[in-house]
Design a protein around this motif. Structure first.
Motif, PDB file in Angstrom:
ATOM      1  N   ARG A 146       0.789  -1.229   0.000  1.00 45.46           N
ATOM      2  CA  ARG A 146       0.000   0.000   0.000  1.00 45.46           C
ATOM      3  C   ARG A 146       0.822   1.281   0.000  1.00 45.46           C
ATOM      4  N   LEU A 147       2.067   1.222   0.425  1.00 45.16           N
ATOM      5  CA  LEU A 147       2.891   2.427   0.473  1.00 45.16           C
ATOM      6  C   LEU A 147       3.839   2.445  -0.721  1.00 45.16           C
ATOM      7  N   THR A 148       3.922   3.581  -1.382  1.00 43.51           N
ATOM      8  CA  THR A 148       4.685   3.667  -2.631  1.00 43.51           C
ATOM      9  C   THR A 148       6.141   4.053  -2.422  1.00 43.51           C
ATOM     10  N   GLN A 149       6.438   4.868  -1.406  1.00 40.98           N
ATOM     11  CA  GLN A 149       7.820   5.284  -1.189  1.00 40.98           C
ATOM     12  C   GLN A 149       8.629   4.145  -0.565  1.00 40.98           C
ATOM     13  N   PRO A 150       9.870   3.972  -0.980  1.00 41.59           N
ATOM     14  CA  PRO A 150      10.688   2.890  -0.408  1.00 41.59           C
ATOM     15  C   PRO A 150      11.002   3.143   1.062  1.00 41.59           C
ATOM     16  N   TYR A 151      11.055   2.083   1.825  1.00 41.58           N
ATOM     17  CA  TYR A 151      11.389   2.193   3.241  1.00 41.58           C
ATOM     18  C   TYR A 151      11.936   0.858   3.720  1.00 41.58           C
TER      19      TYR A 151
END
Length: 476
Positions: free
Chosen positions: A352-357
């Motif tokens: 669901r989250l697009t930014q890399p982490y």
């Protein structure tokens, strides 16, 4: 006053790849000690503009901010109206008021049973419900045993990477299939008026069977509870170390109840059945169900209420119970419930989250000191909860409000952000973190995460720095 000159800090920010929006970095950022690590992100929830972004992908020890992750995931996966259940069964006939068989209590992982944080689940109310179940069946006494089924938790009750000095204390109490009274017990200590003298144990409530506790606590000039309990289920000898204020008779410290299910059974036997000598036994499988019949069920409050208490009061036990419930929901037979819950969290937000982490999570509460999160992940997650989740309002109102409630009651309580921040704190030694929302009159809401580790100064100083960083970042 900063730790060094403005030009030096400007070079450092450029070197570290810190991105800026139209406004400058908050001046207060220079007050963070140069040896500290930090991860900061403030984002507009409408246009996604980043008001401040300082090493947002850096992962740091997040302490209780992990509860935001666990509670948000639980709301999304289990649903806001999810309830835990504790069931009561019998497996024999009832003749002339006597049950010729066993009373079986099937634990269902309910963290609220007998809890001080839920009025509807007080010990008195719970025990009165058990009495009603028995009366409805005409049971006045039992010619058999009380069995406690602990099979709800697959594999160990204990999370990985938990510190030894935490595990015997109330805040580090592990979940149980049948959790009772927050899985805690009280120890009363008597301290001498002379400093440095050993303190005596004057009370243990409830009494612990087959466990002896030695006090190596000494009287001290401070006014803090600096006593720690060392012990685990299965250990016969426990120890208390540290210090408490001098000259107090009945100073109470709280420990992690080693066998909460058996304590509950003991109270049912003594207070409900008035048969304190009845046999009690723990079982770890459900083979008894073949000839048993259900006589009653106690359900927990809805998950929305549980989540609110967890985030407002930072309840470690409740958060870890939710992680286990997620593990059971995942249903991976090759993993423990702990690991299944962690895997579910990683997969859920990874889609669901697009930014890399990058995160490294070990439990549901954040008590394990190897839990790490990044501000880019936290802001992305609470952004999702605000803009994409049907549980937006439930999640938001589960958070503490600055200057008003919970862990933010004394944070941002005397400035422009009083009452405008809804969020969660996380702290342990050399760790101070805050994350949540800012709701401003006439402006779009913000999501933020400010995390500082290894600062080496007083926690209250770091807290003030964090308060000013958020205030300055939105002042433009």
């Amino acid at each position: 006053m900063g730790w060094t000159n403005k030009n030096f800090w400007g070079l450092c920010f450029t070197f570290l790849g810190m991105s800026l929006s139209a406004q400058e970095l908050p001046k207060t950022l220079s007050e963070i000690p140069p040896h500290a690590s930090y991860s900061i992100l403030v984002r507009d929830l409408n246009d996604k503009k980043e008001l401040i972004s300082v090493t947002p992908q850096r992962t740091l020890v997040s302490a209780s901010l992990m509860k935001l992750v666990t509670t948000a995931t639980a709301l999304e996966v289990l649903g806001h109206d999810y309830q835990f259940s504790t069931r009561f069964w019998i497996n024999g006939p009832v003749l002339n008021g006597e049950l010729n068989g066993n009373l079986i209590v099937e634990g269902g992982g309910d963290p609220t049973l007998g809890s001080q944080y839920f009025k509807s689940q007080s010990p008195e109310i719970i025990l009165s419900k058990v009495l009603e179940f028995l009366k409805e069946q005409g049971i006045e006494r039992i010619e058999g045993n009380i069995l406690v089924d602990n099979s709800w938790i697959k594999n160990s009750r204990f999370p990985s990477r938990r510190l030894w000095e935490d595990m015997g204390n109330y805040y580090g109490a592990p979940p149980a299939a049948l959790t009772w009274k927050d899985n805690s017990f009280n120890i009363g200590l008597k301290s001498s008026s002379q400093l440095g003298q050993k303190c005596d144990i004057v009370e243990i409530d409830p009494p612990l069977k087959r466990i002896s506790i030695t006090s190596n606590v000494v009287s001290a000039s401070h006014q803090n509870d600096s006593a720690y309990i060392y012990g685990l289920p299965g250990m016969r000898k426990w120890e208390i170390r540290g210090s408490i204020p001098a000259g107090i008779n009945g100073f109470i410290i709280k420990g992690a109840l080693p066998y909460p299910g058996m304590t509950f059974a003991s109270e049912v036997a003594g207070k409900v059945l008035l048969q304190p000598g009845i046999g009690m036994q723990e079982v770890t499988d459900s083979g008894w169900k073949s000839d048993a019949r259900l006589i009653g069920e106690i359900k927990s409050p809805h998950l929305s209420e549980i989540v609110r208490e967890i985030n407002h009061r930072s309840l470690n036990l409740g958060a870890d119970h939710l992680l286990l419930a997620l593990g059971k929901k995942a249903g991976n037979i090759n993993l423990s419930d702990w690991d299944g819950g962690l895997e579910l969290i990683r997969k859920y937000w990874g889609k669901r989250l697009t930014q890399p982490y990058y995160n490294n999570i070990k439990d549901g509460s954040g008590l394990a000191p190897l839990n790490t999160l990044s501000s880019v992940f936290l802001v992305g997650m609470i952004d999702y909860m605000y803009n994409n989740s049907p549980n937006r309002d439930v999640f938001k109102t589960s958070l503490a409000q600055s200057g008003r409630s919970g862990t933010l009651k004394y944070v941002w309580n005397d400035g422009v952000l009083n009452g405008k921040v809804w969020g969660k704190s996380g702290s342990m030694q050399d760790v101070m973190c805050y994350s949540g929302y800012v709701f401003r009159q006439g402006k779009s809401p913000l999501a933020f995460a400010i995390m500082v580790n290894h600062f080496g100064i007083e926690s209250r100083e770091v807290r003030k720095i964090i308060e000013k960083i958020l205030e300055e970042s939105i002042s433009g």
